[in-house]
Design a protein around this motif. Structure first.
Motif, PDB file in Angstrom:
ATOM      1  N   TRP A  56      -0.348  23.727 -51.220  1.00  0.00           N
ATOM      2  CA  TRP A  56       0.122  22.705 -50.552  1.00  0.00           C
ATOM      3  C   TRP A  56       1.508  22.542 -50.804  1.00  0.00           C
ATOM      4  O   TRP A  56       2.111  23.327 -51.735  1.00  0.00           O
ATOM      5  CB  TRP A  56      -0.544  21.340 -50.818  1.00  0.00           C
ATOM      6  N   ALA A  57       2.316  22.128 -49.836  1.00  0.00           N
ATOM      7  CA  ALA A  57       3.643  21.901 -50.015  1.00  0.00           C
ATOM      8  C   ALA A  57       4.045  20.536 -49.717  1.00  0.00           C
ATOM      9  O   ALA A  57       3.398  20.161 -48.692  1.00  0.00           O
ATOM     10  CB  ALA A  57       4.581  22.902 -49.426  1.00  0.00           C
ATOM     11  N   PRO A  58       4.889  19.748 -50.337  1.00  0.00           N
ATOM     12  CA  PRO A  58       5.231  18.352 -49.455  1.00  0.00           C
ATOM     13  C   PRO A  58       5.902  18.641 -48.269  1.00  0.00           C
ATOM     14  O   PRO A  58       6.599  19.669 -48.046  1.00  0.00           O
ATOM     15  CB  PRO A  58       6.136  17.694 -50.567  1.00  0.00           C
ATOM     16  N   LYS A  59       5.600  17.806 -47.342  1.00  0.00           N
ATOM     17  CA  LYS A  59       6.005  17.677 -46.043  1.00  0.00           C
ATOM     18  C   LYS A  59       7.422  17.439 -46.126  1.00  0.00           C
ATOM     19  O   LYS A  59       7.818  16.468 -46.586  1.00  0.00           O
ATOM     20  CB  LYS A  59       5.262  16.547 -45.195  1.00  0.00           C
ATOM     21  N   PRO A  60       8.432  18.343 -45.454  1.00  0.00           N
ATOM     22  CA  PRO A  60       9.778  18.037 -45.533  1.00  0.00           C
ATOM     23  C   PRO A  60      10.101  16.628 -44.671  1.00  0.00           C
ATOM     24  O   PRO A  60       9.439  16.420 -43.731  1.00  0.00           O
ATOM     25  CB  PRO A  60      10.473  19.277 -44.561  1.00  0.00           C
TER      26      PRO A  60
END
Length: 110
Positions: free
Chosen positions: A51-55
């Protein structure tokens, strides 16, 4: 043929998946243990971030003004953009929405 996460196809497999597949092949006797398998057991690869944080959404000061312009002028979609060199030389290449936003942004900044 790959997995799907958040509507996107993920084709990358981590080193742990490779290690598990090779260990299963070695256990079943299908292949001889490769020389790197013992080293991989002692120093397993790091897990992949899944996962990656939502920009954050970029919001410009003109966006609110352009929304106001669109609400007041529903025909804004039909405006013709003058992109030819003659229009640029004459300075008539700007759309009415662009002129509206710039004029009101000047008033707000004063």
């Amino acid at each position: 043929m790959g997995k799907y996460r958040d509507g996107r196809r993920v084709a990358i497999q981590g080193g742990r998946a490779l290690q598990a597949r090779v260990e299963n092949l070695v256990k079943s006797g299908a292949i001889a243990p490769p020389p790197w398998l013992e080293a991989m057991k002692h120093h397993p690869p790091p897990t992949l971030p899944f996962w990656a944080p939502k920009p954050q959404e970029l919001v410009f000061p003109e966006d609110k003004l352009f929304r106001i312009y669109m609400a007041r002028n529903p025909e804004w979609k039909d405006e013709v953009l003058r992109m030819h060199p003659k229009a640029k030389a004459e300075g008539t290449d700007k759309s009415r929405g662009y002129l509206f936003c710039n004029l009101w942004q000047k008033y707000i900044d004063e």
